[in-house]
Design a protein around this motif. Structure first.
Motif, PDB file in Angstrom:
ATOM      1  N   ARG A  77      -4.832  -9.555   1.666  1.00 17.16           N
ATOM      2  CA  ARG A  77      -3.746  -9.113   0.924  1.00 17.16           C
ATOM      3  C   ARG A  77      -3.148  -7.708   0.117  1.00 17.16           C
ATOM      4  O   ARG A  77      -2.517  -7.681  -0.330  1.00 17.16           O
ATOM      5  CB  ARG A  77      -2.877 -10.312   0.501  1.00 17.16           C
ATOM      6  CG  ARG A  77      -2.668 -11.602   1.531  1.00 17.16           C
ATOM      7  CD  ARG A  77      -1.723 -12.443   0.366  1.00 17.16           C
ATOM      8  NE  ARG A  77      -1.499 -14.021   1.275  1.00 17.16           N
ATOM      9  CZ  ARG A  77      -0.171 -13.655   2.262  1.00 17.16           C
ATOM     10  NH1 ARG A  77       0.123 -13.211   2.331  1.00 17.16           N
ATOM     11  NH2 ARG A  77      -0.090 -15.062   3.142  1.00 17.16           N
ATOM     12  N   GLY A  78      -4.496  -7.489   0.557  1.00 24.66           N
ATOM     13  CA  GLY A  78      -4.789  -6.177   0.162  1.00 24.66           C
ATOM     14  C   GLY A  78      -4.604  -5.683  -1.724  1.00 24.66           C
ATOM     15  O   GLY A  78      -4.906  -7.275  -2.555  1.00 24.66           O
ATOM     16  N   GLU A  80      -3.215  -5.397  -4.241  1.00 28.63           N
ATOM     17  CA  GLU A  80      -2.435  -6.213  -5.728  1.00 28.63           C
ATOM     18  C   GLU A  80      -2.202  -7.342  -4.798  1.00 28.63           C
ATOM     19  O   GLU A  80      -1.419  -8.596  -5.586  1.00 28.63           O
ATOM     20  CB  GLU A  80      -1.179  -5.550  -5.992  1.00 28.63           C
ATOM     21  CG  GLU A  80      -2.026  -3.993  -5.789  1.00 28.63           C
ATOM     22  CD  GLU A  80      -2.332  -3.149  -7.218  1.00 28.63           C
ATOM     23  OE1 GLU A  80      -1.853  -4.452  -8.151  1.00 28.63           O
ATOM     24  OE2 GLU A  80      -3.193  -2.849  -7.306  1.00 28.63           O
ATOM     25  N   ASN A  82      -0.203  -8.528  -2.759  1.00 27.52           N
ATOM     26  CA  ASN A  82       1.842  -8.474  -2.228  1.00 27.52           C
ATOM     27  C   ASN A  82       1.470  -8.070  -0.629  1.00 27.52           C
ATOM     28  O   ASN A  82       2.688  -7.863  -0.259  1.00 27.52           O
ATOM     29  CB  ASN A  82       2.436  -7.694  -3.279  1.00 27.52           C
ATOM     30  CG  ASN A  82       1.704  -5.710  -3.209  1.00 27.52           C
ATOM     31  OD1 ASN A  82       1.279  -5.993  -2.928  1.00 27.52           O
ATOM     32  ND2 ASN A  82       2.679  -6.174  -4.166  1.00 27.52           N
ATOM     33  N   GLN A  83       0.137  -7.789  -0.173  1.00 29.85           N
ATOM     34  CA  GLN A  83       0.246  -7.500   1.461  1.00 29.85           C
ATOM     35  C   GLN A  83       0.735  -9.062   2.637  1.00 29.85           C
ATOM     36  O   GLN A  83      -0.021  -9.436   2.682  1.00 29.85           O
ATOM     37  CB  GLN A  83      -0.595  -6.600   1.978  1.00 29.85           C
ATOM     38  CG  GLN A  83      -1.075  -5.122   0.442  1.00 29.85           C
ATOM     39  CD  GLN A  83       0.653  -4.323   0.588  1.00 29.85           C
ATOM     40  OE1 GLN A  83       0.995  -3.954   2.049  1.00 29.85           O
ATOM     41  NE2 GLN A  83       1.027  -4.016   0.105  1.00 29.85           N
ATOM     42  N   PRO A  84       0.961  -8.346   3.949  1.00 29.43           N
ATOM     43  CA  PRO A  84       0.967  -8.838   4.280  1.00 29.43           C
ATOM     44  C   PRO A  84      -0.974  -9.184   4.632  1.00 29.43           C
ATOM     45  O   PRO A  84      -1.069  -8.107   4.732  1.00 29.43           O
ATOM     46  CB  PRO A  84       1.424  -8.242   6.135  1.00 29.43           C
ATOM     47  CG  PRO A  84       2.277  -7.302   5.537  1.00 29.43           C
ATOM     48  CD  PRO A  84       2.199  -7.190   4.167  1.00 29.43           C
ATOM     49  N   GLU A  86      -4.416  -9.145   6.215  1.00 24.04           N
ATOM     50  CA  GLU A  86      -4.840  -8.582   7.551  1.00 24.04           C
ATOM     51  C   GLU A  86      -6.341  -8.902   7.272  1.00 24.04           C
ATOM     52  O   GLU A  86      -6.873  -8.920   5.881  1.00 24.04           O
ATOM     53  CB  GLU A  86      -5.017  -7.244   6.893  1.00 24.04           C
ATOM     54  CG  GLU A  86      -5.730  -5.978   7.799  1.00 24.04           C
ATOM     55  CD  GLU A  86      -5.759  -4.909   7.889  1.00 24.04           C
ATOM     56  OE1 GLU A  86      -6.317  -4.325   7.867  1.00 24.04           O
ATOM     57  OE2 GLU A  86      -5.362  -4.526   7.252  1.00 24.04           O
TER      58      GLU A  86
END
Length: 127
Positions: A77-78, A80, A82-84, A86
């Motif tokens: 989720r990256g 931090e 907080n990303q979708p 991947e």
């Protein structure tokens, strides 16, 4: 028991189907009109039966590391968180990320952690 690293098939029209995690049911209607499916992620292999067979392309933990590092995917989720989600192949994960996974993902099966450690050793040897 052989551990599944990558649950993948190739349909007759060349479409690659990957199930990335348990109950990740993926289907495709092939050019031949038949529906192909994969399911189970790294927990189990589930397929359907077709008139025209698919090509099995799954990878197991006893495969050569070069094959594993291309086929083993990790959801991220990256930085931090907080990303979708991947899914990235092991070979594309940053070394710091792999070290953080080994340090913090204490509930992962030992065979997965060994794959991450093997990748760090592979990178150290290759540099």
């Amino acid at each position: 028991m052989k551990h599944i690293v990558l649950n993948r098939i190739k349909t007759p029209d060349g479409t690659i189907l990957i199930s990335r995690h348990r109950h990740d049911y993926v289907t495709h209607i092939d050019d031949n009109g038949e529906t192909y499916m994969v399911d189970g992620g790294t927990d189990y292999l589930r397929r359907n039966v077709n008139t025209e067979p698919f090509e099995e392309q799954s990878v197991y933990a006893d495969a050569p590391h070069n094959e594993i590092r291309q086929g083993f995917y990790w959801g991220t989720r990256g930085k931090e968180g907080n990303q979708p989600v991947e899914f990235k192949p092991l070979k594309e994960l940053d070394t710091d990320h792999i070290e953080a996974i080994i340090r913090t993902q204490t509930r992962q099966p030992g065979w997965r952690i060994e794959i991450f450690k093997a990748e760090l050793a592979f990178r150290k040897k290759s540099s």
